[in-house]
Scaffold this motif. Structure first.
Motif, PDB file in Angstrom:
ATOM      1  N   GLY A  70      60.318  44.801  59.053  1.00 29.82           N
ATOM      2  CA  GLY A  70      60.318  44.815  57.594  1.00 29.82           C
ATOM      3  C   GLY A  70      60.384  46.201  56.980  1.00 29.82           C
ATOM      4  O   GLY A  70      60.292  46.340  55.769  1.00 29.82           O
TER       5      GLY A  70
ATOM      6  N   ALA B 171      56.671  42.531  63.204  1.00 29.33           N
ATOM      7  CA  ALA B 171      57.143  42.084  61.893  1.00 29.33           C
ATOM      8  C   ALA B 171      57.138  43.242  60.900  1.00 29.33           C
ATOM      9  O   ALA B 171      58.080  43.394  60.113  1.00 29.33           O
ATOM     10  CB  ALA B 171      56.282  40.937  61.379  1.00 29.33           C
TER      11      ALA B 171
ATOM     12  N   ALA C  20      56.410  43.324  51.484  1.00 28.96           N
ATOM     13  CA  ALA C  20      57.796  43.146  51.053  1.00 28.96           C
ATOM     14  C   ALA C  20      57.779  42.184  49.872  1.00 28.96           C
ATOM     15  O   ALA C  20      57.089  41.164  49.906  1.00 28.96           O
ATOM     16  CB  ALA C  20      58.638  42.574  52.184  1.00 28.96           C
TER      17      ALA C  20
ATOM     18  N   LEU D  82      65.170  39.520  49.082  1.00 31.66           N
ATOM     19  CA  LEU D  82      64.227  40.634  49.124  1.00 31.66           C
ATOM     20  C   LEU D  82      64.491  41.507  47.908  1.00 31.66           C
ATOM     21  O   LEU D  82      65.627  41.880  47.634  1.00 31.66           O
ATOM     22  CB  LEU D  82      64.435  41.447  50.409  1.00 31.66           C
ATOM     23  CG  LEU D  82      63.617  42.727  50.547  1.00 31.66           C
ATOM     24  CD1 LEU D  82      62.133  42.410  50.699  1.00 31.66           C
ATOM     25  CD2 LEU D  82      64.112  43.535  51.743  1.00 31.66           C
TER      26      LEU D  82
ATOM     27  N   THR E 203      60.113  46.843  48.641  1.00 28.48           N
ATOM     28  CA  THR E 203      58.878  46.941  49.413  1.00 28.48           C
ATOM     29  C   THR E 203      57.896  47.784  48.632  1.00 28.48           C
ATOM     30  O   THR E 203      58.266  48.474  47.683  1.00 28.48           O
ATOM     31  CB  THR E 203      59.118  47.573  50.803  1.00 28.48           C
ATOM     32  OG1 THR E 203      59.656  48.889  50.623  1.00 28.48           O
ATOM     33  CG2 THR E 203      60.057  46.720  51.655  1.00 28.48           C
TER      34      THR E 203
ATOM     35  N   ASN F 130      55.133  37.546  57.736  1.00 29.02           N
ATOM     36  CA  ASN F 130      56.157  37.340  56.718  1.00 29.02           C
ATOM     37  C   ASN F 130      56.879  38.626  56.325  1.00 29.02           C
ATOM     38  O   ASN F 130      57.808  38.584  55.521  1.00 29.02           O
ATOM     39  CB  ASN F 130      55.571  36.656  55.488  1.00 29.02           C
ATOM     40  CG  ASN F 130      55.330  35.184  55.729  1.00 29.02           C
ATOM     41  OD1 ASN F 130      55.771  34.622  56.725  1.00 29.02           O
ATOM     42  ND2 ASN F 130      54.608  34.560  54.826  1.00 29.02           N
ATOM     43  N   LEU F 131      56.490  39.759  56.915  1.00 30.22           N
ATOM     44  CA  LEU F 131      57.262  40.981  56.714  1.00 30.22           C
ATOM     45  C   LEU F 131      58.596  40.925  57.461  1.00 30.22           C
ATOM     46  O   LEU F 131      59.530  41.646  57.124  1.00 30.22           O
ATOM     47  CB  LEU F 131      56.472  42.209  57.183  1.00 30.22           C
ATOM     48  CG  LEU F 131      55.377  42.695  56.255  1.00 30.22           C
ATOM     49  CD1 LEU F 131      54.547  43.777  56.930  1.00 30.22           C
ATOM     50  CD2 LEU F 131      55.972  43.210  54.955  1.00 30.22           C
ATOM     51  N   ASP F 132      58.680  40.087  58.472  1.00 33.88           N
ATOM     52  CA  ASP F 132      59.903  39.985  59.268  1.00 33.88           C
ATOM     53  C   ASP F 132      60.987  39.310  58.434  1.00 33.88           C
ATOM     54  O   ASP F 132      60.850  38.135  58.060  1.00 33.88           O
ATOM     55  CB  ASP F 132      59.623  39.169  60.535  1.00 33.88           C
ATOM     56  CG  ASP F 132      60.800  39.114  61.473  1.00 33.88           C
ATOM     57  OD1 ASP F 132      61.956  39.044  61.001  1.00 33.88           O
ATOM     58  OD2 ASP F 132      60.574  39.126  62.692  1.00 33.88           O
ATOM     59  N   PRO F 133      62.082  40.016  58.134  1.00 35.37           N
ATOM     60  CA  PRO F 133      63.133  39.436  57.292  1.00 35.37           C
ATOM     61  C   PRO F 133      63.755  38.169  57.883  1.00 35.37           C
ATOM     62  O   PRO F 133      64.128  37.258  57.136  1.00 35.37           O
ATOM     63  CB  PRO F 133      64.183  40.541  57.186  1.00 35.37           C
ATOM     64  CG  PRO F 133      63.518  41.783  57.642  1.00 35.37           C
ATOM     65  CD  PRO F 133      62.366  41.398  58.508  1.00 35.37           C
TER      66      PRO F 133
ATOM     67  N   TYR G 140      59.602  39.527  47.468  1.00 38.85           N
ATOM     68  CA  TYR G 140      60.705  38.571  47.409  1.00 38.85           C
ATOM     69  C   TYR G 140      60.703  37.876  46.063  1.00 38.85           C
ATOM     70  O   TYR G 140      59.646  37.563  45.527  1.00 38.85           O
ATOM     71  CB  TYR G 140      60.560  37.513  48.513  1.00 38.85           C
ATOM     72  CG  TYR G 140      60.911  38.023  49.877  1.00 38.85           C
ATOM     73  CD1 TYR G 140      62.198  37.880  50.379  1.00 38.85           C
ATOM     74  CD2 TYR G 140      59.961  38.669  50.664  1.00 38.85           C
ATOM     75  CE1 TYR G 140      62.532  38.361  51.638  1.00 38.85           C
ATOM     76  CE2 TYR G 140      60.290  39.148  51.920  1.00 38.85           C
ATOM     77  CZ  TYR G 140      61.573  38.990  52.404  1.00 38.85           C
ATOM     78  OH  TYR G 140      61.903  39.470  53.646  1.00 38.85           O
TER      79      TYR G 140
END
Length: 150
Positions: free
Chosen positions: A130, A126, A63, A25, A28, A10-13, A65
């Motif tokens: 991110g 990821a 990250a 976002l 971080t 889930n770090l992958d935008p 959100y």
């Protein structure tokens, strides 16, 4: 809006844009005194699943959100909450702007097992996407893993 601390894939935008398209976002940061580990080997066809556990002196890049209620429901479904795979926990994230209380997912199962090389590579990709620091990404790529055939 509740803050969600994303780690692992889930770090992958791009993945988060698909899972939570209405949630921006925020920033971080780091889960300090936590570590990334794996568990629940028999719960996934891929082998052990990434999770976080408390561990003094360790840290996990995340990250943050701002999740809308609808996106939180979508994310719960994507993360297997209805199957009892994960539980939500509250964590403190250290950011450049100060500490933020957020929630994240933690595997509701035992810790242990080696992830596949493919899965671990996906986590490192990821993290890189991110914005994780280079040394964090390298450490992910250097973790022990098993072949994709195992």
């Amino acid at each position: 809006m509740p803050a969600y601390a994303a780690y692992a894939t889930n770090l992958d935008p791009d993945k988060m844009a698909q899972k939570a398209p209405h949630s921006p976002l925020r920033s971080t940061g780091w889960l300090t005194d936590w570590r990334l580990t794996f568990g629940g080997e028999d719960r996934s066809f891929q082998g052990p699943i990434a999770t976080v556990v408390e561990a003094p002196g360790e840290q996990v890049y995340v990250a943050l959100y701002d999740l809308t209620e609808a996106d939180e429901e979508r994310l719960d479904g994507a993360e297997g909450m209805e199957m009892g795979l994960f539980r939500k926990i509250r964590v403190r994230v250290q950011t450049l702007d100060g500490d933020v209380v957020a929630w994240t997912y933690a595997l509701d199962d035992y810790e242990g097992g080696l992830p596949t090389a493919r899965y671990l590579g996906g986590l490192a990709d990821a993290a890189e996407a991110g914005g994780a620091p280079h040394d964090y990404v390298l450490a992910l790529r250097a973790r022990p893993c098993r072949s994709n055939d195992a």
